[in-house]
Design a protein around this motif. Structure first.
Motif, PDB file in Angstrom:
ATOM      1  N   CYS A 261      -0.294   1.119  -0.817  1.00 33.30           N
ATOM      2  CA  CYS A 261      -0.600   1.053   0.670  1.00 33.30           C
ATOM      3  C   CYS A 261       0.699   2.105   1.280  1.00 33.30           C
ATOM      4  O   CYS A 261       0.606   2.177   2.597  1.00 33.30           O
ATOM      5  CB  CYS A 261      -0.358  -0.351   1.024  1.00 33.30           C
ATOM      6  N   GLY A 262       1.738   2.635   0.495  1.00 26.95           N
ATOM      7  CA  GLY A 262       2.504   3.347   0.965  1.00 26.95           C
ATOM      8  C   GLY A 262       3.786   2.984   1.417  1.00 26.95           C
ATOM      9  O   GLY A 262       4.477   3.501   2.197  1.00 26.95           O
ATOM     10  N   VAL A 263       4.146   1.561   1.128  1.00 31.16           N
ATOM     11  CA  VAL A 263       5.353   1.028   1.563  1.00 31.16           C
ATOM     12  C   VAL A 263       6.730   1.713   0.631  1.00 31.16           C
ATOM     13  O   VAL A 263       6.515   2.083  -0.414  1.00 31.16           O
ATOM     14  CB  VAL A 263       5.648  -0.380   1.267  1.00 31.16           C
ATOM     15  N   ASP A 264       7.810   1.811   1.278  1.00 28.63           N
ATOM     16  CA  ASP A 264       8.883   2.341   0.602  1.00 28.63           C
ATOM     17  C   ASP A 264       9.412   1.263  -0.464  1.00 28.63           C
ATOM     18  O   ASP A 264       9.891   1.864  -1.344  1.00 28.63           O
ATOM     19  CB  ASP A 264      10.202   2.646   1.409  1.00 28.63           C
ATOM     20  N   TYR A 265       9.663   0.194  -0.162  1.00 29.54           N
ATOM     21  CA  TYR A 265      10.008  -0.919  -0.823  1.00 29.54           C
ATOM     22  C   TYR A 265       9.110  -2.057  -1.098  1.00 29.54           C
ATOM     23  O   TYR A 265       8.371  -2.471  -0.125  1.00 29.54           O
ATOM     24  CB  TYR A 265      11.349  -1.537  -0.530  1.00 29.54           C
TER      25      TYR A 265
END
Length: 285
Positions: A261-265
């Motif tokens: 989904c593109g989250v950093d963490y």
């Protein structure tokens, strides 16, 4: 985040308290039948498969109990191990080896389990830009060791405690009277007290994310218990204005999809609160 010096102080406290708890006024089992002058050698035997962690901690324990003990390390922290491997040898006073044994094993068994689980999550994220974080869901009194193990397994540490980062969660927001009020009060508090702490704000809905984005100074938004579709929408809304973090029941079966989904963490309490100790033994040789 806490400094290396602060972290080492936490480790030192763990060692001192654990030896106090275990030894008390003396290891009478050893004192009663092992001569004070006796010397010996023992090996750390691996009886499981996974990632070994706690080698450096074990060295610190031995040095605390008896600086004259010598440790010969064969396998370093973070290495993949299998049943039958020998991680290190320790030589010195037999009484000192026995006094150190249980703390070394208790710590290394748990640290290795955490490192092994963390490595499995890291592997599932391979090829994405998402990093795995631990949480404060740690064993009271052992946080430094458990967060150390996460690092050994290839993960990253979230804040260490309540004092090294601001995290405005649902209860903070509700008690403060809303998101904007909570953020504004926090920024005023930091200015008044001269503290330089990063601010993370938890969002329970897309509407809350929109409200958070109206305020400056937010380091990261915690996208909590969102489904995949809403997570993708949240990441698009945030659009690099700050960092993003997904959390909330994410496990081995779902972590890859949340990363995509593109989250950093992605933060997971399971790294530290849902592990089974690695089987290790300290055996005389």
């Amino acid at each position: 985040m806490i400094t290396a010096e602060q972290f080492q102080k936490e480790v030192d406290l763990i060692i001192a308290n654990a030896i106090r708890e275990d030894v008390g006024d003396g290891d009478h089992s050893s004192l009663s039948c092992i001569p004070e002058t006796a010397s010996g050698k023992a090996k750390l035997l691996v009886k499981d498969d996974g990632i070994i962690a706690g080698i450096d901690f074990a060295k610190q324990v031995f040095a605390y109990v008896d600086p004259k003990m010598k440790v010969e390390v064969l396998i370093e922290d973070g290495a993949t191990v299998k049943y039958g491997d020998i991680a290190f040898y320790v030589t010195g006073s037999s009484q000192s080896i026995l006094k150190s044994e249980r703390l070394v094993l208790n710590a290394m068994q748990r640290m290795s389990a955490i490192a092994t689980k963390t490595k499995s999550f890291v592997d599932l994220l391979e090829g994405t830009n998402t990093k795995i974080l631990d949480t404060r869901k740690t064993t009271p009194g052992l946080r430094a060791l458990e967060k150390w193990a996460v690092k050994i397994g290839g993960g990253e540490n979230h804040r260490f405690a309540l004092y090294d980062m601001i995290m405005l969660k649902d209860n903070h927001i509700d008690f403060a009277g809303g998101i904007t009020k909570a953020i504004n009060k926090t920024k005023s508090y930091l200015k008044e007290t001269g503290r330089d702490l990063k601010i993370i704000v938890e969002a329970r809905s897309l509407e809350e994310i929109k409200e958070i984005l109206k305020s400056d100074g937010v380091y990261r938004i915690l996208i909590d218990n969102f489904n995949y579709e809403d997570t993708r929408t949240a990441v698009a809304l945030i659009d690099s204005k700050c960092l993003t973090e997904s959390s909330g029941g994410i496990n081995e079966k779902t972590i890859r999809k949340y990363a995509e989904c593109g989250v950093d963490y992605i933060s997971s309490g399971a790294l530290t609160h849902s592990v089974y100790n690695m089987d290790l033994s300290l055996k005389a040789v």
